[in-house]
Enzyme design. Structure first.
Site, PDB file in Angstrom:
ATOM      1  CG  HIS A 164      49.926-108.640  -8.676  1.00  0.00           C
ATOM      2  ND1 HIS A 164      50.682-109.601  -8.792  1.00  0.00           N
ATOM      3  CD2 HIS A 164      50.642-107.517  -8.292  1.00  0.00           C
ATOM      4  CE1 HIS A 164      52.121-109.320  -8.447  1.00  0.00           C
ATOM      5  NE2 HIS A 164      51.858-108.056  -8.275  1.00  0.00           N
ATOM      6  CE  LYS A 598      53.020-113.596   2.951  1.00  0.00           C
ATOM      7  NZ  LYS A 598      54.085-114.548   3.407  1.00  0.00           N
TER       8      LYS A 598
END
Length: 936
Positions: A164, A598
């Site tokens: 990532h 999120k």
């Protein structure tokens, strides 16, 4: 001014008078920071001139006044200084503060190592989080060494490295910083003479000057194979040696414990610590991970581990100089010696050396067969090993011969570590997971089904119809694909990847790719679709045998709430259950921390993950299947980050059960594993926490029902506040894109994967990593706390009879709630509402800016106030003085980077494109990320 005040640091942290060790640690840390700051200051002055040196110091002092006192005069002064700088000076300023952050991190890591060593000296009490402490706890609970061995026989602890894109440093920078760390370590460990001391500082100066003249940023975007190569460097730094050593140390501790109990330690400890990786196998949203890349990844991994084995065999051959008339040998070793290609008369009577040279020849032949290039030394013809187990069997024979003939001490050296390494790493090095989005599997299956069964119209079938169709396909022995059908590029690519995985099993063994993960799992059909695709390439057999694990990944709040029902229905399907039983009746489930955060905010994400685990535990117990959880945690608190030990032991009872996999992402890999001692400590923490959570945590009392009810209410209130801001406030999307570096992050060459799933500005389509990374850069850290203050305020109003006192008791008594708040404490300590206000000024629409930032600011203050009240602290990080000191040391040099970043963003967005200005923004992103340490 004789030296840059980068070396001055903040005022000393006050300690209790009797805390001599803490005072000494603080002093030594300050000395290291002062040394590196002085060298950096000298380098800036020598390379850039006195005026730049003075400018850096002026900005630093003004920034401190602004940060400490919210001084409006300082704010104006800072703006005037930054407005008056040329872009060239701006770049120099950014590099100076960025490199100080890097150097301060090195000093801090060295101080942590220093304290680890101090806590590991003979006679010291074992520290919490390490195996010695956990083993002592186990003994206190009456758990014998034999029981612990039995536990590890079926245990699995697997850190999984992912690519990532939150690690913004280049490998060139990391290598130089490791050199600096080594030189600091030398000053600690070695009694240096005056000349050696001078030489050490001279080498530090060379390293710092080299850093100053090295590009901080990559000029080109990373490819997937670049990411693979970067990930493999941590095997050289840490894993190849420390994974075997951890097993050996634990094996010895258990043997000593058994001896103390009057029992015998039977056999060797099972290998339980195994490395995993997503780098080169994660296709979710990354179109660059293809069948060719998968092949290249496995080849790179195999090359790395085989070269390591060959190097170790070379050294082992040098060490085993035992003469035949002085050290006996078994017939097996004699036979190995007779097959050696080494015909030197000097080694004619050294059977162990001859045996090792024969093994070396066979391994070199294996390496050539597996396409390893540039071998260290050419060898004669030899038969390649069919498997890593066959290779290890030959070394086992040498081990047995040595121990049988009174050379056990020799067998416990390099040979022991090499045998363990083969057991842990095989010929594949790390188990590579494959991952793809469920929507891609659905499209692929839909195309195959519609071609094979005309009139199916798979896309419009409901869930029940899909399940029935997929089950029938799992039973079928005929292929689903046809060479006479022209499929879409996507389907051709997906099938090619699965076929490459099947080849990998044949080449490297099933451990090379043991898992296939389905991201965004929303139903039973998502798992059955993958099973059918795996059957198509032979990794699953219609008879019910599977060579690979099918792993669902539940990511959103809605999916976490549904996951137990989904798994219940799945495990009730006989055709799927046979696949699970063929894998040892173990089913892995991955939980996603990033997207759930999120989607629903920090509080709700944490709570829904906890509840999902409880639901899964109950369902799996009902079905008699062992649950293995795979935690998809990021580096930041907003993506599930935080101390690994606390996170693991805070799991609900039964969630760990001896097996756990956990992602290690982005910049966290570097901070945890680039230094061998820090890496060893972090591996040990994972093992200790798994043991603690599995064998010792179930003895704890379950959470009080009132606590569960209160947490449910707090979660609902926090969810409402978070969603109200992020998804339901007009103008929030505009505010986010204007007040953060989200646009500019996409220009950084820090990863191969796009930042968004779709080309829109919608928060729903944005990946969780850049979402969190952007909020970290502007110092709001919003995903790590927003909604908490509103939730507590509303809850206390609704429950006046319980009030804050109830939540204080909940914090003291419930590890889950305590860990949740401790992580929030950490993330809020790194935030700065003053600096965030400067980013808010980038929003041109004043109405949107004032309306949204005022809400964020009010929630920030409220969250801190309630957090401190519940934790009964006077200030943030009161219970974590080590991190508090760290922040106090580093942030006076981090804050200026934020101020410069705001200035550069304004210039970049309001003027014609300027490559230098954009590069300046990118440099500030690099420096801020380094200063925060866990930003994505």
């Amino acid at each position: 001014m004789s030296s840059l005040n980068l070396s001055a640091g903040p005022e000393p942290v006050s300690e209790r008078p009797d805390d001599a060790a803490a005072i000494e640690a603080e002093t030594r840390l300050r000395n290291d920071i002062r040394l590196l700051g002085r060298i950096l200051g000298d380098t800036v002055r020598e390379q850039e001139g006195q005026s730049v040196f003075d400018l850096v110091e002026n900005i630093r002092q003004t920034s401190i006044r602004f940060h400490r006192d919210d001084d409006k005069t300082a704010r104006a002064e800072l703006a005037a200084i930054l407005d008056g700088m040329s872009i060239q000076d701006t770049m120099r300023i950014v590099r100076a503060f960025s490199y100080f952050s890097h150097l301060a991190n090195i000093a801090e890591d060295q101080n942590n190592i220093r304290q680890m060593r101090a806590g590991s000296t003979a006679g010291s009490a074992p520290r919490a989080g390490l195996l010695a402490k956990t083993l002592a706890h186990a003994r206190q609970e009456g758990i014998s060494a034999a029981e612990l061995r039995k536990f590890f026989a079926t245990a699995l602890v697997s850190p999984v490295l992912t690519a990532h894109p939150t690690e913004v440093r280049r490998k060139s920078t990391m290598d130089r910083e490791m050199q600096i760390a080594g030189l600091l370590d030398q000053r600690d460990r070695v009694q240096l003479t005056a000349d050696e001391w001078t030489d050490n500082e001279e080498r530090l100066r060379r390293a710092v000057e080299t850093l100053w003249k090295t590009n901080l940023l990559r000029r080109t975007k990373l490819t997937v194979l670049d990411e693979v190569t970067n990930g493999l460097s941590f095997y050289d730094y840490t894993f190849l040696r420390e994974v075997p050593r951890l097993h050996s140390a634990l094996e010895d501790r258990l043997a000593d414990a058994a001896k103390a109990e009057g029992a015998n330690a039977e056999g060797e400890l099972a290998s339980f610590l195994r490395m995993g990786s997503w780098i080169g196998g994660d296709r979710d949203g990354n179109p660059f991970v293809t069948a060719e890349v998968l092949h290249g990844t496995l080849k790179l991994q195999s090359t790395r581990v085989l070269r390591y084995y060959l190097e170790e065999l070379h050294e082992l051959g040098s060490e085993l100089s035992l003469a035949s008339h002085l050290a006996g040998t078994t017939d097996t070793v004699k036979a190995l010696a007779e097959t050696s290609p080494d015909t030197s008369p000097h080694r004619k009577y050294e059977p162990y050396r001859l045996a090792v040279s024969g093994i070396y020849a066979r391994l070199a032949a294996t390496a050539l067969k597996l396409e390893v290039e540039n071998l260290r030394a050419p060898v004669g013809e030899a038969e390649p090993y069919a498997s890593a187990q066959d290779f290890k069997a030959d070394l086992d024979a040498i081990h047995l011969s040595l121990t049988t003939h009174h050379s056990g001490v020799i067998a416990r050296g390099r040979l022991r570590q090499l045998r363990r390494a083969i057991d842990c790493f095989g010929f594949h090095l790390a188990s590579l997971d494959m991952r793809q989005n469920s929507a891609v599997h659905e499209r692929t299956i839909g195309e195959l089904m519609d071609a094979a069964r005309p009139g199916t119209s798979y896309a419009v079938l409901d869930e029940d119809a899909r399940i029935a169709l997929l089950i029938s396909e799992l039973r079928s022995t005929r292929p689903l694909t046809s060479m006479f059908v022209k499929y879409s590029d996507e389907t051709v690519g997906e099938l090619a990847v699965f076929r490459e995985a099947a080849k990998a099993h044949a080449t490297y063994g099933a451990a090379a790719i043991p898992q296939c993960i389905i991201s965004m799992t929303k139903g039973v059909s998502d798992l059955l679709e993958l099973a059918v695709l795996l059957k198509e390439v032979g990794l699953i057999d219609p008879s019910g045998r599977s060579a690979i694990n099918v792993v669902p990944l539940f990511e959103t709040i809605e999916d976490l709430q549904a996951c137990a029902k989904i798994m219940d229905r799945l495990l009730s399907i006989p055709e799927y259950r046979r696949l699970v039983d063929s894998r040892g009746s173990v089913q892995e489930v991955m939980l996603g921390y990033s997207d759930s955060n999120k989607d629903g905010g920090f509080v709700t994400s944490g709570w829904e993950l906890y509840k999902a685990e409880i639901g899964l535990i109950e369902i799996f117990e009902h079905h008699g299947v062992r649950l293995r959880l795979f935690h998809g945690r990021g580096g930041s608190v907003g993506r599930g980050g935080g101390p690994s030990y606390d996170a693991i032991v805070a799991q609900p009872g039964g969630a760990v059960n001896g097996q756990i996999r956990i992602t290690e992402q982005g910049e966290i890999i570097t901070s945890k594993y680039s230094n061998v001692e820090v890496g060893r400590n972090n591996l040990e923490i994972l093992a200790a926490a798994t043991l603690e959570a599995s064998l010792l945590q179930p003895k704890r009392v379950a959470p009080h029902r009132d606590y569960l009810e209160a947490m449910e209410q707090l979660s609902a209130l926090a969810f409402k506040a978070y969603r109200g801001l992020v998804y339901e406030t007009d103008g929030f999307v505009d505010y986010f894109w204007a007040s953060t570096v989200i646009n500019e992050i996409s220009t950084l060459n820090i990863g191969s994967r796009p930042a968004s799933r779709k080309k829109t500005r919608a928060i729903e389509d944005l990946r969780a990593i850049p979402w969190v990374f952007s909020w970290a850069q502007c110092r709001l850290m919003l995903p790590g706390w927003y909604g908490f203050g509103s939730a507590v305020s509303a809850w206390v109003t609704e429950h006046p009879e319980k009030g804050i006192a109830f939540l204080q008791a909940m914090y003291q008594e419930w590890p889950f709630f305590r860990t949740l708040l401790s992580n929030m404490d950490m993330v809020l300590s790194k935030s700065s509402i003053g600096i965030a206000s400067r980013y808010a000024e980038l929003v041109e629409d004043t109405a949107i800016r004032d309306r949204i930032f005022s809400r964020i600011r009010a929630e920030w203050h409220s969250s801190i106030d309630y957090l401190l009240a519940i934790m009964q602290q006077d200030h943030l990080l009161q219970s974590n003085p080590l991190l508090e000191r760290s922040i106090r040391h580093r942030f006076p040099y981090l804050d200026p980077l934020n101020h410069v970043q705001v200035q550069l963003l304004r210039e970049h967005r309001t003027h014609d494109p300027d490559e230098q200005v954009l590069r300046g923004v990118q440099l500030t992103i690099n420096g801020i990320s380094a200063g925060l340490r866990n930003s994505g």
